[in-house]
Design an enzyme around this catalytic site. Structure first.
Site, PDB file in Angstrom:
ATOM      1  N   GLY A  18     -18.718   3.324  -2.108  1.00  0.00           N
ATOM      2  CA  GLY A  18     -20.032   3.504  -1.495  1.00  0.00           C
ATOM      3  C   GLY A  18     -21.132   3.679  -2.524  1.00  0.00           C
TER       4      GLY A  18
ATOM      5  N   GLY B 250     -18.229   7.633  -2.407  1.00  0.00           N
ATOM      6  CA  GLY B 250     -17.238   7.738  -3.467  1.00  0.00           C
ATOM      7  C   GLY B 250     -17.388   6.540  -4.378  1.00  0.00           C
ATOM      8  N   ASN B 251     -16.280   6.082  -4.914  1.00  0.00           N
ATOM      9  CA  ASN B 251     -16.327   4.945  -5.823  1.00  0.00           C
ATOM     10  C   ASN B 251     -17.022   3.748  -5.174  1.00  0.00           C
ATOM     11  OD1 ASN B 251     -14.796   2.228  -6.452  1.00  0.00           O
ATOM     12  ND2 ASN B 251     -14.905   3.373  -8.355  1.00  0.00           N
TER      13      ASN B 251
ATOM     14  N   GLY C 275     -20.161   7.251   3.165  1.00  0.00           N
ATOM     15  CA  GLY C 275     -19.122   7.360   2.139  1.00  0.00           C
ATOM     16  C   GLY C 275     -19.787   7.158   0.801  1.00  0.00           C
TER      17      GLY C 275
ATOM     18  N   LYS D 217       0.860  -1.190   0.000  1.00  0.00           N
ATOM     19  CA  LYS D 217       0.000   0.000   0.000  1.00  0.00           C
ATOM     20  C   LYS D 217       0.885   1.225   0.000  1.00  0.00           C
ATOM     21  CE  LYS D 217      -4.440   1.149   0.297  1.00  0.00           C
ATOM     22  NZ  LYS D 217      -5.632   0.418  -0.146  1.00  0.00           N
TER      23      LYS D 217
END
Ligand code: NAD
Length: 412
Positions: free
Chosen positions: A222, A219-220, A217, A105
């Site tokens: 959620g 975004g992508n 959330g 990461k």
């Protein structure tokens, strides 16, 4: 001890999952200590001519099962312990979903929303130059995460090509379709979460139709999990982004249009589809009287402070590390079923594998093929985790760890 430190949470999860296993101490030590930690300074010229220096991180946790693999996050709260925890979870997640990757990461501590596109490009290219010696298609393969996207991945491809002297599409995943990206990658994490819930809901005596869901959330991850759950007949009672919570008791409709509005404007406020929704505090969506909550934003959404107010019986962890160890313990003791991040959001990396494989073999997979692969992977992983949880009478999180540890180290 800081209970919201993700690395502390991750280590606690590992200790808990292995408490009744006779794990080789050397294997345990390997998991507690990442293979390699890279920290770089990234100086760039801002648009106004000033110089700023950003901190960048890449942690390569473990590559026993394949190249390190995991996203790249641009956020003002990124730090080494966060990246360390996220890389560890990637090692575990990639084993749960059974793709031939290890865990890695990265991130840059930056408020990406305050940067111009030109500044983000200079930042990404300089960061890539710094980490180029330790990444590569068979070494370490970054991908998008919070505030990073396909465009940023293409800058990495280009900059990496300058360093190594040839273009290697497989050096990152999450590229745009048509430029080396896989069909279906954008939807994959949300769709995978939907597949995981589809597999587990009947085992928990629930039917998806009519199930009341709140998603934190948007975004992508959620927005897509909300969309697929809506399409499956769930009632999406509330959604929230970092600014606003929106609630509609009889269900928010047309999530797809709301996502398109959010993508265009960067907010939920003002969206015509939400004209009848009630505004609530964005953190309150998790406390609503619903069947399922899906934390899909960042770490520490569920802490010991708000856990006693959770009314849902299922937590679908779409974000990485949304539940602190204390909150996890509390919710388990109350009988709340947590579908853990290392299973629930593993659809993203499953389709990243499809992309990497297509790049390496020069193949093109149609969206249906990708989704069939994803569904089979999610079904197998969810089923495997469920079976272990039943056999050993442990939580789904502990079961997911057990499945992963067996695959990584060959032992429970
Ligand atoms: P994103 O940047 O697209 O979306 C994050 C969303 O969270 C934004 O809508 C933001 O406004 C919202 N948010 C932030 N703080 C909030 C708060 N306190 N309350 C409500 N909303 C809040 O990021 P993403 O790619 O959707 O990732 C979300 C999470 O999923 C992260 O934990 C990420 O690591 C994890 N994840 C992402 C993928 C992927 O494929 N993108 C895969 C696996 C896991």
């Amino acid at each position: 001890m800081d209970h919201t430190n993700p690395w502390e949470s991750a280590k606690k999860q590992l200790a808990k999952a292995t408490a009744h296993l006779s794990l080789d101490p050397l294997f345990y030590a390997t998991l507690e200590h990442p293979d390699r930690i890279v920290e770089v300074s990234v100086p760039i010229k801002m648009d106004d001519g000033t110089i700023r220096v950003f901190d960048g991180f890449r942690v390569q946790h473990n590559n026993k099962r394949g190249p390190y693999k995991g996203g790249l996050r641009y956020h003002e709260e990124v730090d080494m312990d966060e990246v360390r925890a996220l890389s560890f979870w990637m090692t575990i997640k990639n084993a749960v979903i059974d793709v031939p990757f290890g865990g890695g990461k990265g991130g840059i501590r930056v408020n990406a929303k305050e940067m111009s596109e030109a500044e983000l490009e200079r930042l990404t290219r300089e960061f890539t130059r710094k980490i180029a010696p330790v990444i590569g298609p068979d070494m370490d393969v970054p991908a998008p995460d919070v505030n990073t996207n396909g465009k940023i991945m293409l800058w990495i491809v280009e900059e990496y090509a300058k360093v190594v002297g040839k273009k290697e599409l497989a050096v990152v995943t999450g590229k745009p379709v048509g430029e080396g990206g896989s069909e279906g990658r954008t939807e994959a994490t949300g769709l995978g979460g939907y597949y995981a819930l589809t597999e587990l809901a009947p085992k928990l005596g629930k039917n998806l139709v009519g199930l009341r869901v709140a998603v934190q959330g948007f975004g992508n991850v959620g927005s897509y999990v909300a969309q697929y759950l809506e399409e499956a007949g769930c009632v999406i009672v509330a959604i929230a982004d970092s600014q606003t919570g929106m609630m509609q008791k009889d269900g928010i409709k047309n999530i797809q249009a709301i996502r398109e509005y959010k993508e265009k404007t960067g907010k939920l406020e003002g969206c015509p589809e939400l004209a009848n929704a009630e505004r609530i505090a964005h953190d309150d969506v998790l406390k609503l009287d619903v069947d399922v909550i899906a934390p899909s934003a960042l770490e520490n959404a569920l802490t010991i402070d708000n856990a006693p107010h959770i009314q849902a019986s299922i937590v679908l962890e779409m974000a990485n590390g949304p539940t602190t160890a204390e909150a996890d313990e509390f919710l388990n003791s109350k009988g709340v079923v947590i579908i853990p991040d290392i299973l629930a959001n593993s659809g993203g990396v499953a389709v990243s594998y499809c992309e990497w494989k297509q790049n390496k073999t020069n193949e093109y997979w149609k969206k249906e093929e990708v989704f069939t692969f994803l569904q089979e992977k999610m079904r197998a992983a969810a089923g495997g985790v469920w079976d272990i949880s039943q056999q050993y009478k442990v939580s789904l999180r502990e079961a997911a760890y057990m499945l992963a540890l067996k695959r990584i180290g060959g032992q429970y």
